[in-house]
Each structure stands twice: as C-alpha cells, then as structure tokens.
Design a protein around this motif. Structure first.
Motif, PDB file in Angstrom:
ATOM      1  N   GLN A  76    -138.940 -18.361 -23.401  1.00  0.00           N
ATOM      2  CA  GLN A  76    -138.744 -16.949 -23.087  1.00  0.00           C
ATOM      3  C   GLN A  76    -137.282 -16.617 -22.806  1.00  0.00           C
ATOM      4  O   GLN A  76    -136.857 -15.471 -22.958  1.00  0.00           O
ATOM      5  CB  GLN A  76    -139.615 -16.553 -21.887  1.00  0.00           C
ATOM      6  CG  GLN A  76    -139.752 -15.055 -21.694  1.00  0.00           C
ATOM      7  CD  GLN A  76    -140.756 -14.731 -20.607  1.00  0.00           C
ATOM      8  OE1 GLN A  76    -140.574 -15.078 -19.451  1.00  0.00           O
ATOM      9  NE2 GLN A  76    -141.843 -14.060 -20.981  1.00  0.00           N
ATOM     10  N   GLU A  93    -137.831  -2.142 -37.454  1.00  0.00           N
ATOM     11  CA  GLU A  93    -139.197  -2.519 -37.072  1.00  0.00           C
ATOM     12  C   GLU A  93    -139.281  -4.003 -36.703  1.00  0.00           C
ATOM     13  O   GLU A  93    -140.016  -4.382 -35.777  1.00  0.00           O
ATOM     14  CB  GLU A  93    -140.161  -2.181 -38.207  1.00  0.00           C
ATOM     15  CG  GLU A  93    -140.370  -0.680 -38.384  1.00  0.00           C
ATOM     16  CD  GLU A  93    -141.058  -0.320 -39.686  1.00  0.00           C
ATOM     17  OE1 GLU A  93    -141.593   0.806 -39.775  1.00  0.00           O
ATOM     18  OE2 GLU A  93    -141.061  -1.161 -40.623  1.00  0.00           O
ATOM     19  N   GLU A 148    -137.844  -4.232 -33.193  1.00  0.00           N
ATOM     20  CA  GLU A 148    -138.783  -3.676 -32.213  1.00  0.00           C
ATOM     21  C   GLU A 148    -139.961  -4.616 -31.986  1.00  0.00           C
ATOM     22  O   GLU A 148    -140.444  -4.763 -30.851  1.00  0.00           O
ATOM     23  CB  GLU A 148    -139.270  -2.304 -32.690  1.00  0.00           C
ATOM     24  CG  GLU A 148    -138.195  -1.224 -32.624  1.00  0.00           C
ATOM     25  CD  GLU A 148    -138.653   0.109 -33.206  1.00  0.00           C
ATOM     26  OE1 GLU A 148    -138.093   1.143 -32.822  1.00  0.00           O
ATOM     27  OE2 GLU A 148    -139.569   0.100 -34.062  1.00  0.00           O
ATOM     28  N   LEU A 149    -140.438  -5.246 -33.060  1.00  0.00           N
ATOM     29  CA  LEU A 149    -141.543  -6.194 -32.931  1.00  0.00           C
ATOM     30  C   LEU A 149    -141.130  -7.380 -32.060  1.00  0.00           C
ATOM     31  O   LEU A 149    -141.855  -7.768 -31.136  1.00  0.00           O
ATOM     32  CB  LEU A 149    -141.985  -6.679 -34.307  1.00  0.00           C
ATOM     33  CG  LEU A 149    -143.090  -7.745 -34.335  1.00  0.00           C
ATOM     34  CD1 LEU A 149    -144.376  -7.206 -33.704  1.00  0.00           C
ATOM     35  CD2 LEU A 149    -143.346  -8.221 -35.768  1.00  0.00           C
ATOM     36  N   ALA A 157    -138.712  -7.490 -29.877  1.00  0.00           N
ATOM     37  CA  ALA A 157    -138.448  -7.010 -28.522  1.00  0.00           C
ATOM     38  C   ALA A 157    -139.730  -6.899 -27.700  1.00  0.00           C
ATOM     39  O   ALA A 157    -139.711  -7.094 -26.475  1.00  0.00           O
ATOM     40  CB  ALA A 157    -137.740  -5.662 -28.577  1.00  0.00           C
ATOM     41  N   SER A 158    -140.843  -6.613 -28.372  1.00  0.00           N
ATOM     42  CA  SER A 158    -142.113  -6.421 -27.659  1.00  0.00           C
ATOM     43  C   SER A 158    -142.628  -7.701 -27.017  1.00  0.00           C
ATOM     44  O   SER A 158    -143.512  -7.657 -26.160  1.00  0.00           O
ATOM     45  CB  SER A 158    -143.168  -5.867 -28.620  1.00  0.00           C
ATOM     46  OG  SER A 158    -143.565  -6.838 -29.587  1.00  0.00           O
ATOM     47  N   TYR A 159    -142.073  -8.852 -27.405  1.00  0.00           N
ATOM     48  CA  TYR A 159    -142.521 -10.126 -26.851  1.00  0.00           C
ATOM     49  C   TYR A 159    -141.811 -10.486 -25.547  1.00  0.00           C
ATOM     50  O   TYR A 159    -142.150 -11.494 -24.915  1.00  0.00           O
ATOM     51  CB  TYR A 159    -142.294 -11.259 -27.866  1.00  0.00           C
ATOM     52  CG  TYR A 159    -143.005 -11.085 -29.181  1.00  0.00           C
ATOM     53  CD1 TYR A 159    -144.303 -10.582 -29.236  1.00  0.00           C
ATOM     54  CD2 TYR A 159    -142.394 -11.429 -30.381  1.00  0.00           C
ATOM     55  CE1 TYR A 159    -144.968 -10.428 -30.445  1.00  0.00           C
ATOM     56  CE2 TYR A 159    -143.040 -11.290 -31.594  1.00  0.00           C
ATOM     57  CZ  TYR A 159    -144.327 -10.783 -31.621  1.00  0.00           C
ATOM     58  OH  TYR A 159    -144.976 -10.630 -32.827  1.00  0.00           O
ATOM     59  N   TYR A 160    -140.816  -9.696 -25.149  1.00  0.00           N
ATOM     60  CA  TYR A 160    -140.007 -10.026 -23.976  1.00  0.00           C
ATOM     61  C   TYR A 160    -140.192  -8.995 -22.867  1.00  0.00           C
ATOM     62  O   TYR A 160    -140.398  -7.807 -23.150  1.00  0.00           O
ATOM     63  CB  TYR A 160    -138.526 -10.095 -24.359  1.00  0.00           C
ATOM     64  CG  TYR A 160    -138.205 -11.222 -25.316  1.00  0.00           C
ATOM     65  CD1 TYR A 160    -137.930 -12.501 -24.829  1.00  0.00           C
ATOM     66  CD2 TYR A 160    -138.188 -11.017 -26.688  1.00  0.00           C
ATOM     67  CE1 TYR A 160    -137.638 -13.540 -25.698  1.00  0.00           C
ATOM     68  CE2 TYR A 160    -137.899 -12.054 -27.563  1.00  0.00           C
ATOM     69  CZ  TYR A 160    -137.624 -13.317 -27.068  1.00  0.00           C
ATOM     70  OH  TYR A 160    -137.347 -14.336 -27.929  1.00  0.00           O
ATOM     71  N   ASP A 166    -137.978  -7.879 -20.647  1.00  0.00           N
ATOM     72  CA  ASP A 166    -136.822  -7.002 -20.432  1.00  0.00           C
ATOM     73  C   ASP A 166    -135.853  -7.104 -21.604  1.00  0.00           C
ATOM     74  O   ASP A 166    -134.726  -7.600 -21.455  1.00  0.00           O
ATOM     75  CB  ASP A 166    -136.125  -7.371 -19.116  1.00  0.00           C
ATOM     76  CG  ASP A 166    -134.948  -6.460 -18.805  1.00  0.00           C
ATOM     77  OD1 ASP A 166    -134.993  -5.276 -19.214  1.00  0.00           O
ATOM     78  OD2 ASP A 166    -133.987  -6.928 -18.159  1.00  0.00           O
ATOM     79  N   PRO A 167    -136.251  -6.655 -22.779  1.00  0.00           N
ATOM     80  CA  PRO A 167    -135.386  -6.798 -23.951  1.00  0.00           C
ATOM     81  C   PRO A 167    -134.203  -5.835 -23.911  1.00  0.00           C
ATOM     82  O   PRO A 167    -134.197  -4.858 -23.164  1.00  0.00           O
ATOM     83  CB  PRO A 167    -136.326  -6.453 -25.107  1.00  0.00           C
ATOM     84  CG  PRO A 167    -137.292  -5.480 -24.515  1.00  0.00           C
ATOM     85  CD  PRO A 167    -137.518  -5.966 -23.095  1.00  0.00           C
ATOM     86  N   LEU A 179    -132.884  -1.050 -28.286  1.00  0.00           N
ATOM     87  CA  LEU A 179    -132.674  -1.104 -29.729  1.00  0.00           C
ATOM     88  C   LEU A 179    -131.273  -0.638 -30.098  1.00  0.00           C
ATOM     89  O   LEU A 179    -130.588  -1.281 -30.905  1.00  0.00           O
ATOM     90  CB  LEU A 179    -133.716  -0.237 -30.445  1.00  0.00           C
ATOM     91  CG  LEU A 179    -133.528  -0.082 -31.953  1.00  0.00           C
ATOM     92  CD1 LEU A 179    -133.696  -1.427 -32.656  1.00  0.00           C
ATOM     93  CD2 LEU A 179    -134.493   0.953 -32.522  1.00  0.00           C
ATOM     94  N   GLY A 204    -133.905 -10.471 -26.842  1.00  0.00           N
ATOM     95  CA  GLY A 204    -134.662 -10.775 -25.629  1.00  0.00           C
ATOM     96  C   GLY A 204    -133.808 -11.083 -24.407  1.00  0.00           C
ATOM     97  O   GLY A 204    -134.324 -11.578 -23.417  1.00  0.00           O
TER      98      GLY A 204
END
Length: 305
Positions: free
Chosen positions: A81, A100, A103-104, A106-109, A111-112, A115, A151
């Motif tokens: 992580q 996209e 953004e995809l 970033a969604s795994y972290y 506090d990314p 954008l 991330g």
C-alpha cells in the motif's frame, strides 16, 4: 535516515538468494537502503537488478534469506500500500483513457494524489482523455509512471523508466523524480542510461552476476576509476595510442579520440611526442560510464589494455 512511519530502513535484504534452476540470479545479497533519496541499481542484463526488485515487491519469492520493505515482509499488504512501481513489462486496459486508468488506480488507495496534481506532475493533460491503446509508447510510459505515484507511495521502484521516451518526456520524468525525492520519498531506479544515474542518483549500487560489487555515493563510484579522460583530434591510430604511458583504454567518437589514462600528464606528454600537432584537446574527470565498465571488467577478470 529511518522511515518515519515504521522506524525502519526502506529496504533491508540479508543473504538474499534467488535461483532459477541452476542459475543464481541473486547470490547472497546484503543491502540496506534508508528512507529518502534516489538509489540507482546498475548492471548489465542478467546482473540481478530486476530479480531484486521483484523480490522486494513480493512478485518473486526468494530461495533463501530475508528481505524487508518498509518494516514488513516483502509482499505484505502494508508494504504494498505504501509502494509504487513502474516495471519494464507492464500494460493497462486498452479501452480506458489515461485519465480513467489513473482514477481506477487511485481508487485502491486511502489518500491518493488528486488527479489534477498527477496530470500536472507528469505533464500529460494534453492526452489524458485519449484511450490507452491509441497512445504512443512514450505516452504509455508516462501513464505507467503516473500510476506509480498516484497512491502517495513512500517507496517507488522505477525499472528502466525512460526506455522509449524522447528527450522532453525524459526531462519531465527526471523533474518529477527529483520533486518526489525532495519530499522524502525513497526511489530505487534501474537504468541502462548511465547519464541518467549520474544526473539523478545520490547513491549507486553496481550488480554483477547476482552480487553487489560496488555500493557508494555517485561521486565515489565515479572516482574509483581515477585518472582522467583525454579527448582530442589526432592522427595516431588506436593501437599506437594504447601503448602510451598510463593509458587504460582508447575509444574513437567521430573525429575525436577518448583516452582514459591513469596519469594524464604522462599520457599527454607521450602523445605530444609522437603527434605535436594534435588539436581540440580537453581533459576531464572520468564519467560514470568509465567507472561502471571498470568495476564490471575487474569483477569479470578483465584488465585494462
């Protein structure tokens, strides 16, 4: 300096061994990398650089020894992580745009980076809405770099990051790498472009046949060669030049000859005796490339001419 969150070095490897059949890709590597700064891993193909990175990322299990990343076993969820990676062989969903894909990821972290911040750091606003499959090779590498940093990682692995990039794209990546290092991000860089390591790295680790053969600040690695690089235009051929006093190697670059000498005064005096009309003379410190070649040649049992 220790990592602020774990009170541990960014990476610790102890007697790390990785075998593939009879091949020892890593042969007892001991390594410690503190938090912050840029470390360059250098070595010819097959030296073990990518295998070491894959072990640190948990993509390859070591055969023996131990490797800790950010205070955790390699591959642990907490280490992953906080780690970003840009590998040599990686690809992304073709039909998603660059935006996209970012953004995809970033969604795994938790506090990314925003954008807009990522697009600015990587200077990719002009093609962020283009499908990935329609991007040039250099633009794809910039998207992959964006995913490595989105991330807010504390540790980033960049495996040959500028391969295929033009000079402008390389400049952008170098600028961003320096910015991240100033923010105390630890960056591990492999590259075949020695000028890249010279420009970016605080510390250089040279690998050969799965072992670390040199590990020091960049200036110290360069100074291992010693002597000087004599560059000039001369009518004397390479065979004669190689016999001159203190000459280590001779290389022709266009109309210029480059002479690596252990004693510039002795070599130049001998050269002037046989060609007093030589021109365009300069004398410089040896480059990182000469240092790298000298180290690997010594390890492989080769000697200077």
């Amino acid at each position: 300096m220790l990592d602020e969150k774990t009170n541990q070095p960014a990476i610790i490897a102890t007697d790390l061994v990785k075998t593939f059949g009879r091949t020892r890709a890593l042969d007892g590597v001991d390594l410690e990398i503190s938090a912050g700064g840029i470390t360059a891993l250098l070595g010819s193909n097959g030296a073990g650089k990518t295998t070491l990175i894959n072990c640190a990322l948990g993509l390859t299990a070591q055969s023996k020894g131990d490797i800790r990343v950010l205070g955790q076993k390699s591959g642990h969820a907490l280490a992953r992580q906080s780690t970003g990676a840009m590998l040599q062989n990686s690809d992304l969903p073709d039909l998603l745009t660059a935006r996209e894909n970012i953004e995809l990821m970033a969604s795994y972290y938790p506090d990314p980076r925003a954008l807009d911040e990522v697009l600015g750091l990587c200077e990719m606003r002009e093609f962020c809405d283009v499908q990935y499959k329609k991007l040039s090779g250099g633009q794809k590498r910039r998207v992959q770099f964006a995913l490595a940093i989105v991330g807010r990682p504390r540790l980033i692995f960049l495996d040959e990051p500028t391969t295929g990039l033009d000079s402008d794209a390389r400049r952008i990546l170098w600028k961003t790498v320096r910015t991240l290092a100033e923010q105390n991000v630890t960056i591990i860089l492999t590259t075949h472009y020695l000028e890249e390591a010279d420009a970016l790295a605080d510390r250089i680790i040279v690998m050969n046949e799965g072992r670390i053969i040199a590990d020091a600040p960049t200036t110290e690695i360069r100074d291992t060669v010693g002597g000087a690089l004599i560059r000039c235009v001369t009518r004397i051929n390479a065979r004669q030049l190689a016999t001159l006093s203190a000459v280590r190697s001779v290389n022709f670059a266009g109309r210029f000859v480059e002479i690596l000498s252990a004693d510039a005064v002795a070599s130049l005096r001998a050269l002037l005796e046989i060609d007093p009309e030589l021109s365009d003379l300069t004398i410089e410190r040896p480059s990182l490339e000469e240092a790298f070649l000298g180290l690997t040649n010594r390890t492989n049992g080769k000697t200077d001419p």
